[in-house]
Design a protein around this motif. Structure first.
Motif, PDB file in Angstrom:
ATOM      1  N   ILE A   4      47.804 -11.325  -5.761  1.00  0.00           N
ATOM      2  CA  ILE A   4      48.311 -12.697  -5.836  1.00  0.00           C
ATOM      3  C   ILE A   4      47.430 -13.564  -6.728  1.00  0.00           C
ATOM      4  O   ILE A   4      47.951 -14.333  -7.544  1.00  0.00           O
ATOM      5  CB  ILE A   4      48.445 -13.288  -4.411  1.00  0.00           C
ATOM      6  CG1 ILE A   4      49.508 -12.518  -3.626  1.00  0.00           C
ATOM      7  CG2 ILE A   4      48.821 -14.776  -4.474  1.00  0.00           C
ATOM      8  CD1 ILE A   4      49.549 -12.853  -2.147  1.00  0.00           C
ATOM      9  N   PRO A   5      46.092 -13.483  -6.657  1.00  0.00           N
ATOM     10  CA  PRO A   5      45.270 -14.267  -7.585  1.00  0.00           C
ATOM     11  C   PRO A   5      45.520 -13.904  -9.053  1.00  0.00           C
ATOM     12  O   PRO A   5      45.476 -14.785  -9.919  1.00  0.00           O
ATOM     13  CB  PRO A   5      43.837 -13.932  -7.165  1.00  0.00           C
ATOM     14  CG  PRO A   5      43.956 -13.608  -5.716  1.00  0.00           C
ATOM     15  CD  PRO A   5      45.257 -12.882  -5.595  1.00  0.00           C
ATOM     16  N   ALA A   6      45.791 -12.625  -9.328  1.00  0.00           N
ATOM     17  CA  ALA A   6      46.118 -12.236 -10.698  1.00  0.00           C
ATOM     18  C   ALA A   6      47.456 -12.834 -11.122  1.00  0.00           C
ATOM     19  O   ALA A   6      47.638 -13.243 -12.277  1.00  0.00           O
ATOM     20  CB  ALA A   6      46.159 -10.707 -10.817  1.00  0.00           C
ATOM     21  N   ILE A  12      49.124 -19.580 -14.760  1.00  0.00           N
ATOM     22  CA  ILE A  12      48.349 -20.629 -15.428  1.00  0.00           C
ATOM     23  C   ILE A  12      48.325 -20.393 -16.938  1.00  0.00           C
ATOM     24  O   ILE A  12      48.481 -21.330 -17.730  1.00  0.00           O
ATOM     25  CB  ILE A  12      46.911 -20.677 -14.864  1.00  0.00           C
ATOM     26  CG1 ILE A  12      46.950 -21.100 -13.386  1.00  0.00           C
ATOM     27  CG2 ILE A  12      46.042 -21.643 -15.668  1.00  0.00           C
ATOM     28  CD1 ILE A  12      45.653 -20.834 -12.643  1.00  0.00           C
ATOM     29  N   THR A  13      48.179 -19.139 -17.336  1.00  0.00           N
ATOM     30  CA  THR A  13      48.172 -18.805 -18.763  1.00  0.00           C
ATOM     31  C   THR A  13      49.519 -19.101 -19.412  1.00  0.00           C
ATOM     32  O   THR A  13      49.595 -19.618 -20.526  1.00  0.00           O
ATOM     33  CB  THR A  13      47.821 -17.309 -18.960  1.00  0.00           C
ATOM     34  OG1 THR A  13      46.522 -17.061 -18.415  1.00  0.00           O
ATOM     35  CG2 THR A  13      47.838 -16.937 -20.436  1.00  0.00           C
ATOM     36  N   ALA A  14      50.608 -18.783 -18.677  1.00  0.00           N
ATOM     37  CA  ALA A  14      51.957 -18.940 -19.235  1.00  0.00           C
ATOM     38  C   ALA A  14      52.385 -20.399 -19.323  1.00  0.00           C
ATOM     39  O   ALA A  14      52.976 -20.831 -20.324  1.00  0.00           O
ATOM     40  CB  ALA A  14      52.957 -18.144 -18.395  1.00  0.00           C
ATOM     41  N   ARG A  30      52.107 -37.730  -6.273  1.00  0.00           N
ATOM     42  CA  ARG A  30      51.344 -37.378  -7.474  1.00  0.00           C
ATOM     43  C   ARG A  30      51.496 -35.884  -7.729  1.00  0.00           C
ATOM     44  O   ARG A  30      51.724 -35.101  -6.799  1.00  0.00           O
ATOM     45  CB  ARG A  30      49.869 -37.736  -7.327  1.00  0.00           C
ATOM     46  CG  ARG A  30      49.101 -36.953  -6.288  1.00  0.00           C
ATOM     47  CD  ARG A  30      47.638 -37.371  -6.232  1.00  0.00           C
ATOM     48  NE  ARG A  30      46.915 -36.655  -5.176  1.00  0.00           N
ATOM     49  CZ  ARG A  30      46.338 -35.465  -5.339  1.00  0.00           C
ATOM     50  NH1 ARG A  30      46.393 -34.860  -6.530  1.00  0.00           N
ATOM     51  NH2 ARG A  30      45.706 -34.871  -4.337  1.00  0.00           N
ATOM     52  N   SER A  31      51.357 -35.498  -8.983  1.00  0.00           N
ATOM     53  CA  SER A  31      51.586 -34.108  -9.374  1.00  0.00           C
ATOM     54  C   SER A  31      50.302 -33.436  -9.846  1.00  0.00           C
ATOM     55  O   SER A  31      49.382 -34.090 -10.351  1.00  0.00           O
ATOM     56  CB  SER A  31      52.623 -34.038 -10.497  1.00  0.00           C
ATOM     57  OG  SER A  31      53.887 -34.480 -10.048  1.00  0.00           O
ATOM     58  N   LEU A  32      50.259 -32.121  -9.686  1.00  0.00           N
ATOM     59  CA  LEU A  32      49.185 -31.294 -10.224  1.00  0.00           C
ATOM     60  C   LEU A  32      49.810 -30.248 -11.134  1.00  0.00           C
ATOM     61  O   LEU A  32      50.863 -29.672 -10.800  1.00  0.00           O
ATOM     62  CB  LEU A  32      48.409 -30.573  -9.119  1.00  0.00           C
ATOM     63  CG  LEU A  32      47.446 -31.375  -8.258  1.00  0.00           C
ATOM     64  CD1 LEU A  32      48.201 -32.071  -7.133  1.00  0.00           C
ATOM     65  CD2 LEU A  32      46.375 -30.445  -7.670  1.00  0.00           C
ATOM     66  N   THR A  33      49.181 -29.976 -12.244  1.00  0.00           N
ATOM     67  CA  THR A  33      49.636 -28.915 -13.131  1.00  0.00           C
ATOM     68  C   THR A  33      49.061 -27.579 -12.658  1.00  0.00           C
ATOM     69  O   THR A  33      48.124 -27.527 -11.848  1.00  0.00           O
ATOM     70  CB  THR A  33      49.176 -29.171 -14.571  1.00  0.00           C
ATOM     71  OG1 THR A  33      47.733 -29.088 -14.611  1.00  0.00           O
ATOM     72  CG2 THR A  33      49.637 -30.533 -15.076  1.00  0.00           C
ATOM     73  N   TRP A  34      49.590 -26.499 -13.200  1.00  0.00           N
ATOM     74  CA  TRP A  34      49.057 -25.181 -12.871  1.00  0.00           C
ATOM     75  C   TRP A  34      47.595 -25.063 -13.305  1.00  0.00           C
ATOM     76  O   TRP A  34      46.795 -24.429 -12.622  1.00  0.00           O
ATOM     77  CB  TRP A  34      49.903 -24.089 -13.513  1.00  0.00           C
ATOM     78  CG  TRP A  34      51.263 -23.939 -12.876  1.00  0.00           C
ATOM     79  CD1 TRP A  34      52.465 -24.261 -13.417  1.00  0.00           C
ATOM     80  CD2 TRP A  34      51.529 -23.433 -11.563  1.00  0.00           C
ATOM     81  NE1 TRP A  34      53.482 -24.005 -12.527  1.00  0.00           N
ATOM     82  CE2 TRP A  34      52.937 -23.481 -11.377  1.00  0.00           C
ATOM     83  CE3 TRP A  34      50.748 -22.945 -10.526  1.00  0.00           C
ATOM     84  CZ2 TRP A  34      53.554 -23.061 -10.202  1.00  0.00           C
ATOM     85  CZ3 TRP A  34      51.344 -22.524  -9.352  1.00  0.00           C
ATOM     86  CH2 TRP A  34      52.742 -22.587  -9.197  1.00  0.00           C
ATOM     87  N   ILE A 232      57.702 -17.394 -10.205  1.00  0.00           N
ATOM     88  CA  ILE A 232      58.757 -17.906 -11.089  1.00  0.00           C
ATOM     89  C   ILE A 232      58.305 -19.151 -11.847  1.00  0.00           C
ATOM     90  O   ILE A 232      58.848 -19.480 -12.903  1.00  0.00           O
ATOM     91  CB  ILE A 232      60.034 -18.188 -10.260  1.00  0.00           C
ATOM     92  CG1 ILE A 232      60.505 -16.886  -9.582  1.00  0.00           C
ATOM     93  CG2 ILE A 232      61.161 -18.744 -11.138  1.00  0.00           C
ATOM     94  CD1 ILE A 232      61.657 -17.068  -8.630  1.00  0.00           C
ATOM     95  N   GLY A 233      57.306 -19.855 -11.319  1.00  0.00           N
ATOM     96  CA  GLY A 233      56.839 -21.070 -11.975  1.00  0.00           C
ATOM     97  C   GLY A 233      57.627 -22.293 -11.572  1.00  0.00           C
ATOM     98  O   GLY A 233      57.880 -23.189 -12.391  1.00  0.00           O
ATOM     99  N   VAL A 234      58.019 -22.360 -10.300  1.00  0.00           N
ATOM    100  CA  VAL A 234      58.804 -23.479  -9.787  1.00  0.00           C
ATOM    101  C   VAL A 234      57.863 -24.524  -9.176  1.00  0.00           C
ATOM    102  O   VAL A 234      56.971 -24.186  -8.397  1.00  0.00           O
ATOM    103  CB  VAL A 234      59.811 -23.003  -8.721  1.00  0.00           C
ATOM    104  CG1 VAL A 234      60.590 -24.176  -8.141  1.00  0.00           C
ATOM    105  CG2 VAL A 234      60.755 -21.964  -9.309  1.00  0.00           C
TER     106      VAL A 234
END
Length: 585
Positions: A4-6, A12-14, A30-34, A232-234
Motif C-alpha cells: 500500500i505505501p508503494a 503521488i508521482t502520477a 480545506r484540501s490537501l494534495t497527494w 484510482i486517484g479519487v
C-alpha cells in the motif's frame, strides 16, 4: 505493486498536485494534495520508526473517521508494521483485549477521553511503550505524546517502503461479530491491493469523482475505500460525525458515497414520515410519484423498454418529487454503495426511482470487505451482484457461500484451529446462505447460524422479515425477529424517535418513548406494518406477537455491532423475559 505505501508513492508521482483529501475547517473545508499527503506520511512514518514501529510490530489506532486516521495508517504501513483497528465505541476492556491480543506496542488515540480509557487499563498493557494522542495533551510521565510531535530527523523512507513484501501483514481487524469473542483477521498488503484493483477494473470510479467518507475506518469496508481511492486517484471528503452527514452532503456535493443500510433506512423513513405528516395534496403526489418511480425501476431491472406514456409520467414525477430529493444530497450523486448488512429491496427501489441508485455489495472482513458488487446498468435489487474480477464463488450443498481468490485473509491471528475451519479445502466459509441467479449474481438469504427453526421444523429467515417490517413503517428503528425452537414467530420493535417524535407531536400523542410505545395508536401503526408483511408470507413465517421496547438498540449497550448489525444473543439475553412472555399460557 508490492504494498500500500508503494501504491501511495506511485499515486503521488502520477498526480502530485491533484486533490487527495478534503476536511472540515472552520465554516468550510480545506484540501490537501497527494504531494502534501505524501510529505505528512513520510514525516509520520520516520517518527513512528524512531519510536519502534517496524516489520513485525503492530500499532493500534483508537480513533473515529478523520484525516489523521488515514495519515497514521499509511505511516504505520510505511514502516513495515501492521495497523490494528479499534472502534472508538469499544469499552476499555475491549480495547485492552485487542491491544494485547495483537501485540501492539504503540497506540494512537483520538483525544483525552480515549487516553483516559487506556489509562484505566494501563496495568493490562505492559507492552505498550507509547500512546500518541491526536487531540489532547502529553503526559508528564512520557507515556502519552501528541501526534504532531511524532517526527524524526533521520531515516530512509523509501528503503522502508521498498522492503515491504506483498505477503507482509498490513492490517489486523478484529471482527465484532454478532456472537462470540472477536477474532483478529490477518489481511496482507496483497489482499488490499487485489480488492482495490478489482474495483478499478469494473470502471465504477474515475479521478473526476468526489467521494464522501464517514464510515468507520476501523471497519474493513472503510479501510477498503481508503485503498481504492488511492489506487484510482479519487479525492475524498472526510468527516466521521454521523449527525453531520446530511449537512455535509449538501455542502460537499459528492458523486459517490458508501453507507450501511441503516443510513438509507433512516433517510427513507424520514422522507415518508414527513410526507405522511403533511398529508393532503403533497402526500397524494408523493404516493403517485413513488409508485410510478418503482414501476420504472422494476422495468429497468428487467430490461423492459418503457412506453412513452410511462416515460412522460416518470418525467413529471421526477420534476415534482425526485429532483428535490436529489438536491438534498448535493445534486451530483452518481451512485451510493451499500454494504455491511442486507439492504431492503423496497428501499433500494425507492432510491433508484429517485435517480439515486444504490449498488449493493457483499464481502466479509475475512475477504477484504469487497467480494461482490452490483454493476451500473445491470443492477438487480435483492442481490449483491456478481463477483468482483478475480473472486471465485461456490455454493456448498447446504447452501453456504464459499469464496476463493486473492482477497481471502491469511488467517485468524493466533487461532490455527479457527483458521483451518474457516479456510477448509482452500475456500473461505462465510457462514452465509445464498444462491446464484442466471446472470451469476449472488442472492443472500440469511446467516447460516441465524436461521430460525420453529418447533414445527420450518426454517425462517429473520433478517429478511426484519428488513421488510422496517421498510413498511417509517417510525421503526430496529426489529428483532425471534422464534428458534418456538411454536411461532414473534418480534421486538424499537422506535426511531427522530421520526416517530414529530409524528407523535402532530398526532397529539406522548413524545416520551416510554409512554409512546404503549399507546394504542403507536401499536396500531406497527401492527399495520406487520400485517402488510405477513400477507406475503407463509403462515409459519408470520409474526404473531410483538412488543415495542422503550429504548433503542445501541452499540454502547452491546446490542449492535459497530457496523450496526444486531447481536442476536445479547438481545435475547437482555430481553429474555419479554420474549418468554409471548409464549406463556
Amino acid at each position: 505493486m508490492s504494498s500500500i505505501p508503494a501504491l501511495l508513492r506511485d499515486r503521488i508521482t502520477a498526480t502530485p498536485d491533484a486533490e487527495a483529501y478534503r476536511v472540515p475547517a472552520g465554516d468550510g473545508w480545506r484540501s490537501l494534495t497527494w504531494r502534501e499527503v505524501g510529505e505528512r506520511v513520510r514525516e509520520l512514518a520516520l517518527g513512528l520508526a524512531a519510536l519502534g514501529a517496524g516489520p513485525g510490530s503492530r500499532v493500534s489506532i483508537l480513533c473515529s473517521t478523520r484525516l489523521e486516521w488515514i495519515l497514521t495508517d499509511l505511516a504505520v504501513l510505511a514502516t513495515g508494521a501492521a495497523t490494528t483497528t479499534i472502534y472508538p465505541s469499544n469499552t476499555a476492556a475491549e480495547a485492552a483485549f485487542v491491544i494485547t491480543d495483537s501485540g501492539s506496542t504503540i497506540v494512537v488515540a483520538e483525544d483525552d477521553d480515549q487516553v483516559a480509557k487506556l489509562r484505566s487499563v494501563q496495568k493490562e498493557l505492559p507492552d505498550v511503550t507509547q500512546v500518541i494522542v491526536v487531540d489532547g495533551s502529553p503526559s508528564d510521565d512520557g507515556w502519552v505524546m501528541r501526534l504532531d510531535a511524532v517526527t524524526a530527523a533521520e531515516g530512509d523512507y523509501d528503503a522502508m517502503v521498498d522492503a515491504i513484501g506483498q505477503d507482509d501483514l498490513a492490517t489486523l481487524i478484529y471482527t465484532s461479530g454478532t456472537t462470540g469473542r472477536p477474532k483478529g483477521v490477518e489481511l496482507t498488503h496483497d489482499n488490499w491491493l487485489y480488492a482495490a484493483g478489482a474495483v478499478r477494473r469494473i470502471d465504477l470510479l474515475s479521478p473526476a469523482d468526489l467521494h464522501f467518507l464517514w464510515l468507520p475506518l476501523s471497519h474493513s469496508f472503510g479501510k477498503l475505500l481508503e485503498v481504492v481511492m488511492i489506487d484510482i486517484g479519487v479525492a475524498t471528503a472526510i468527516d466521521g460525525r454521523l449527525d453531520r452527514i446530511a449537512e455535509n452532503l449538501g455542502a460537499v456535493r459528492p458523486t459517490i458515497m458508501a453507507a450501511a443500510p441503516r443510513i438509507f433506512e433512516k433517510i427513507h423513513n424520514t422522507v415518508v414520515a414527513t410526507v405522511r405528516r403533511e398529508g393532503g395534496v403533497k402526500a397524494r403526489i408523493f404516493s403517485w410519484a413513488r409508485a410510478t418511480g418503482i414501476r420504472v425501476s422494476r422495468a429497468r431491472q428487467r430490461g423492459v423498454r418503457l412506453p412513452a406514456t410511462t416515460r412522460a409520467e416518470y418525467a413529471l414525477a421526477d420534476r415534482l418529487v425526485f429532483a428535490k430529493l436529489r438536491e438534498r444530497f448535493g445534486g451530483r450523486v452518481r451512485y451510493f454503495i451499500s454494504g455491511a448488512a442486507p439492504l431492503n429491496t423496497e428501499i433500494a427501489e425507492f432510491f433508484d426511482a429517485a435517480g439515486l441508485t444504490i449498488l449493493e455489495g457483499y464481502g466479509l472482513t475475512e475477504s477484504s470487505a469487497g467480494s461482490f458488487l452490483n454493476r451500473p446498468g445491470s443492477v438487480r435489487f435483492g442481490t449483491v451482484g456478481p463477483p468482483l474480477p478475480g473472486t471465485e464463488v461456490r455454493i456448498a450443498d447446504d447452501g453456504e457461500i464459499l469464496i476463493g481468490g486473492r482477497g481471502v485473509m491469511r488467517g485468524y491471528h493466533g487461532l490455527p484451529e479457527e483458521t483451518a475451519a474457516a479456510l477448509e479445502d482452500g475456500w473461505l466459509h462465510t457462514g452465509d446462505i445464498g444462491e446464484l441467479d442466471e446472470a451469476g449474481r449472488l442472492r443472500i438469504t440469511d446467516r447460516k447460524k441465524e436461521l430460525i427453526k420453529t418447533s414445527g421444523g420450518k426454517y425462517v429467515a429473520p433478517t429478511y422479515l426484519e428488513g421488510r417490517i422496517k421498510a413498511a413503517c417509517p417510525y421503526v428503528s430496529h426489529v428483532f425477529v425471534h422464534g428458534d425452537r418456538r411454536n411461532f414467530v414473534t418480534a421486538l420493535v424499537t422506535l426511531d424517535m427522530e421520526v416517530a417524535g414529530p409524528w407523535a407531536q402532530a398526532e397529539s400523542l406522548p413524545a416520551d418513548p416510554h409512554a409512546l410505545r404503549g399507546h394504542p395508536r403507536m401499536r396500531e401503526e406497527i401492527q399495520k406494518a406487520i400485517d402488510q408483511v405477513n400477507a406475503d408470507e407463509a403462515s409459519y413465517a408470520t409474526v404473531k406477537k410483538f412488543a415495542i421496547l422503550a429504548e433503542d438498540f445501541a452499540v454502547e449497550t452491546g446490542e449492535l455491532t459497530a457496523s450496526l448489525k444486531i447481536r442476536r444473543k445479547v438481545v435475547e439475553e437482555r430481553h429474555g423475559g419479554t420474549l418468554d412472555s409471548f409464549y406463556d399460557g
